[in-house]
Motif scaffolding. Structure first.
Motif, PDB file in Angstrom:
ATOM      1  N   SER A  63     -23.384   8.254 -11.878  1.00 55.78           N
ATOM      2  CA  SER A  63     -22.102   8.823 -11.497  1.00 55.78           C
ATOM      3  C   SER A  63     -21.289   7.803 -10.728  1.00 55.78           C
ATOM      4  CB  SER A  63     -22.319  10.072 -10.637  1.00 55.78           C
ATOM      5  OG  SER A  63     -21.124  10.806 -10.522  1.00 55.78           O
ATOM      6  N   ARG A  64     -20.182   8.279 -10.190  1.00 52.50           N
ATOM      7  CA  ARG A  64     -19.354   7.482  -9.290  1.00 52.50           C
ATOM      8  C   ARG A  64     -19.141   8.292  -8.016  1.00 52.50           C
ATOM      9  NH1 ARG A  64     -14.629   5.616  -9.988  1.00 52.50           N
ATOM     10  NH2 ARG A  64     -15.035   3.412  -9.881  1.00 52.50           N
ATOM     11  N   LEU A  65     -19.074   7.586  -6.903  1.00 53.81           N
ATOM     12  CA  LEU A  65     -18.838   8.222  -5.607  1.00 53.81           C
ATOM     13  C   LEU A  65     -17.762   7.443  -4.872  1.00 53.81           C
ATOM     14  CD1 LEU A  65     -22.516   8.646  -4.340  1.00 53.81           C
ATOM     15  CD2 LEU A  65     -20.933  10.543  -4.771  1.00 53.81           C
ATOM     16  N   GLY A  66     -17.044   8.113  -3.979  1.00 57.72           N
ATOM     17  CA  GLY A  66     -16.147   7.391  -3.101  1.00 57.72           C
ATOM     18  C   GLY A  66     -16.964   6.514  -2.158  1.00 57.72           C
ATOM     19  N   ASP A  67     -16.410   5.352  -1.813  1.00 55.05           N
ATOM     20  CA  ASP A  67     -17.082   4.480  -0.848  1.00 55.05           C
ATOM     21  C   ASP A  67     -16.730   4.996   0.552  1.00 55.05           C
ATOM     22  OD1 ASP A  67     -18.459   2.496   0.321  1.00 55.05           O
ATOM     23  OD2 ASP A  67     -17.170   0.850  -0.346  1.00 55.05           O
ATOM     24  N   ASP A  68     -17.203   6.208   0.832  1.00 55.39           N
ATOM     25  CA  ASP A  68     -16.854   6.879   2.083  1.00 55.39           C
ATOM     26  C   ASP A  68     -18.119   7.526   2.668  1.00 55.39           C
ATOM     27  OD1 ASP A  68     -17.224   9.159   0.413  1.00 55.39           O
ATOM     28  OD2 ASP A  68     -15.089   9.250  -0.065  1.00 55.39           O
ATOM     29  N   GLY A  69     -17.974   8.130   3.816  1.00 51.57           N
ATOM     30  CA  GLY A  69     -19.145   8.719   4.481  1.00 51.57           C
ATOM     31  C   GLY A  69     -19.811   9.801   3.642  1.00 51.57           C
ATOM     32  N   PHE A  70     -19.018  10.577   2.922  1.00 50.23           N
ATOM     33  CA  PHE A  70     -19.610  11.630   2.087  1.00 50.23           C
ATOM     34  C   PHE A  70     -20.418  11.018   0.940  1.00 50.23           C
ATOM     35  CE2 PHE A  70     -15.926  14.483   3.569  1.00 50.23           C
ATOM     36  CZ  PHE A  70     -16.714  15.088   4.527  1.00 50.23           C
ATOM     37  N   GLY A  71     -19.861   9.936   0.373  1.00 49.30           N
ATOM     38  CA  GLY A  71     -20.602   9.244  -0.691  1.00 49.30           C
ATOM     39  C   GLY A  71     -21.918   8.692  -0.152  1.00 49.30           C
ATOM     40  N   GLN A  72     -21.856   8.125   1.061  1.00 52.22           N
ATOM     41  CA  GLN A  72     -23.086   7.591   1.671  1.00 52.22           C
ATOM     42  C   GLN A  72     -24.106   8.713   1.870  1.00 52.22           C
ATOM     43  OE1 GLN A  72     -23.707   4.524   1.828  1.00 52.22           O
ATOM     44  NE2 GLN A  72     -21.615   3.918   1.320  1.00 52.22           N
ATOM     45  N   HIS A  73     -23.614   9.874   2.254  1.00 47.00           N
ATOM     46  CA  HIS A  73     -24.535  10.989   2.467  1.00 47.00           C
ATOM     47  C   HIS A  73     -25.201  11.420   1.156  1.00 47.00           C
ATOM     48  CE1 HIS A  73     -26.413  14.470   4.213  1.00 47.00           C
ATOM     49  NE2 HIS A  73     -25.900  15.199   3.226  1.00 47.00           N
ATOM     50  N   LEU A  98     -15.380  17.313  -2.877  1.00 46.90           N
ATOM     51  CA  LEU A  98     -15.889  18.337  -1.955  1.00 46.90           C
ATOM     52  C   LEU A  98     -15.797  19.698  -2.618  1.00 46.90           C
ATOM     53  CD1 LEU A  98     -13.822  17.433   1.257  1.00 46.90           C
ATOM     54  CD2 LEU A  98     -15.975  16.404   0.509  1.00 46.90           C
ATOM     55  N   TYR A  99     -16.643  20.623  -2.177  1.00 47.99           N
ATOM     56  CA  TYR A  99     -16.388  22.010  -2.540  1.00 47.99           C
ATOM     57  C   TYR A  99     -16.846  22.928  -1.431  1.00 47.99           C
ATOM     58  CZ  TYR A  99     -20.637  24.458  -4.446  1.00 47.99           C
ATOM     59  OH  TYR A  99     -21.818  25.131  -4.641  1.00 47.99           O
ATOM     60  N   TYR A 112     -12.896  24.248  -5.192  1.00 44.88           N
ATOM     61  CA  TYR A 112     -13.084  22.816  -5.449  1.00 44.88           C
ATOM     62  C   TYR A 112     -11.992  21.961  -4.813  1.00 44.88           C
ATOM     63  CZ  TYR A 112     -16.116  24.323  -9.348  1.00 44.88           C
ATOM     64  OH  TYR A 112     -17.091  24.874 -10.125  1.00 44.88           O
ATOM     65  N   TYR A 113     -12.405  20.822  -4.286  1.00 44.52           N
ATOM     66  CA  TYR A 113     -11.471  19.789  -3.825  1.00 44.52           C
ATOM     67  C   TYR A 113     -11.936  18.503  -4.507  1.00 44.52           C
ATOM     68  CZ  TYR A 113     -10.324  23.424  -0.567  1.00 44.52           C
ATOM     69  OH  TYR A 113      -9.937  24.630  -0.034  1.00 44.52           O
ATOM     70  N   ARG A 114     -11.638  18.405  -5.795  1.00 40.07           N
ATOM     71  CA  ARG A 114     -12.272  17.358  -6.592  1.00 40.07           C
ATOM     72  C   ARG A 114     -11.303  16.639  -7.519  1.00 40.07           C
ATOM     73  NH1 ARG A 114     -16.414  20.947 -10.154  1.00 40.07           N
ATOM     74  NH2 ARG A 114     -17.416  18.919 -10.354  1.00 40.07           N
TER      75      ARG A 114
END
Ligand SMILES: Nc1ncnc2c1ncn2[C@@H]1O[C@H](COP(=O)(O)OP(=O)(O)OP(=O)(O)O)[C@@H](O)[C@H]1O
Ligand SMILES: O=C(O)C(=O)C[C@H](O)[C@H](O)CO
Length: 328
Positions: A63-73, A98-99, A112-114
């Motif tokens: 997948s792909r994730l944002g390079d942000d704290g949520f992605g790190q989590h 996010l959801y 959803y916030y996606r």
């Protein structure tokens, strides 16, 4: 940067392709009144990846994730659950999705916030990245869902490409019909994906909305799936395949929250498929892993202990029918 697999590594046997989201669960109560939310990780394919890994199948999540704290989590959480994340690409600009799960009046609703997320930017080129291409070349099974076909047109194109190119792996697709993601979109690409899959998992209720029928024979006819699994909540799960049909009743479960049960079922069914178990046991493992999620508030939960699984996979039909599952 994700590390390419070393040449000698066998790589994950199973790969799950789709978006993960940070999930905030609030309530019980209407969203407008909730002040405190509990964070965890959701996302259909990511739930299946964790479920497969927990059942001992070497599994990767693509997948792909944002390079942000949520992605790190998300990365930390999946690594801790034993999932290979070397095929994940980080996006410096787009965020991790996010959801929010609202629990009110005895039911859960997803908000959803996606849109515009890092994962929604997956496209055909994503499959060509060496970290992804190498894993796809070595996998025995790739699992994805109708959610990935819905999050963007580039993501739908990516799945079309995956499904139309020659492949060594089994392609498994869970319908996961999410009407909120299909507003103003034509689900034709999803039909093509389902028709191209080797294994299709579908819930009877969602089949009724998506295909206008919950009749397994009609669905089999329309999808031309080699292995079609139709799940019917608390009642039964049925497989139709060229060799015939197999049906196993669901367990009697004291349900806490239902979101993610379908993903857990997929993980159990697919793990048992890769382990070469007979069809009755494949369906039983699906029910067992689903029951574990049904008795937990999150979208995923550890499967029942190995000795419990072994005992119930070997149980007689009477013992199976008498089994009751409650919260741990
Ligand atoms: N009330 C219940 N009692 C016992 N088992 C259940 C119940 N509801 C769901 N299950 C289990 O969960 C599995 C998946 O449920 P369901 O039929 O709702 O699939 P789904 O619609 O694909 O799920 P999801 O809503 O997670 O996408 C069932 O096959 C069954 O094993
Ligand atoms: O609805 C979605 O898009 C999700 O992936 C969130 C949940 O984790 C998923 O629906 C469970 O099947």
């Amino acid at each position: 940067m994700p590390e390419p697999l070393p040449e000698t590594a066998p790589g994950p046997e199973a790969l799950c392709l789709g978006e993960a989201m940070i999930m905030f669960a609030g309530g019980p109560g209407p969203l407008a009144d909730v002040e405190v939310f509990r964070r965890s990780v959701g996302g259909a394919e990511c739930n299946v990846a964790g479920g497969l890994a927990a059942l001992g199948v070497p599994t990767g999540w693509l997948s792909r994730l944002g390079d942000d704290g949520f992605g790190q989590h998300v990365l930390r959480d999946l690594r801790a659950r034993g999932v290979d994340v070397g095929g994940v690409e980080l996006d410096a600009v787009r965020p991790t999705a996010l959801y929010v799960k609202e629990s009110h009046d005895g039911r859960s609703r997803m908000h959803y916030y996606r849109s515009g997320s890092a994962a929604a930017a997956m496209d055909e080129q994503f499959l060509q990245r060496p970290e992804v291409r190498d894993r796809l070349a070595r996998a025995r099974l790739v699992h994805t869902t109708g959610i990935t076909a819905a999050i963007s047109t580039t993501s739908a194109d990516m799945l079309e490409r995956l499904a139309s190119e020659p492949r060594e792996f089994l392609l498994s697709v869970d319908l996961n019909w999410r009407p909120a993601l299909w507003r103003d979109k034509d689900p034709e690409s999803l039909w093509r994906l389902l028709k191209a899959a080797d294994i299709v998992l579908i819930g009877a209720d969602e089949a009724e909305v998506f295909a206008g029928t919950r009749n397994p024979d009609e669905l089999y006819e329309r999808l031309g799936a080699k292995t079609l699994v139709v799940k019917d909540d608390a009642h039964t799960a049925l497989v139709i395949e060229p060799g015939g049909r197999t049906e196993v009743p669901a367990l009697s479960v004291e349900v806490v929250e239902t979101v993610g049960a379908g993903d857990a079922f997929a993980a159990g069914f697919l793990a048992a498929t890769l382990q070469g178990l007979p069809m009755v046991q494949r369906l039983r493992l699906g029910h067992l892993t689903a029951a574990a999620v049904l008795t937990a508030p999150e979208d995923h939960a550890p499967p029942p202990a190995a000795e419990v699984r072994e005992r119930l996979l070997a149980a007689t039909d009477e013992e199976w029918a008498a089994t009751k599952v409650g919260p741990a």
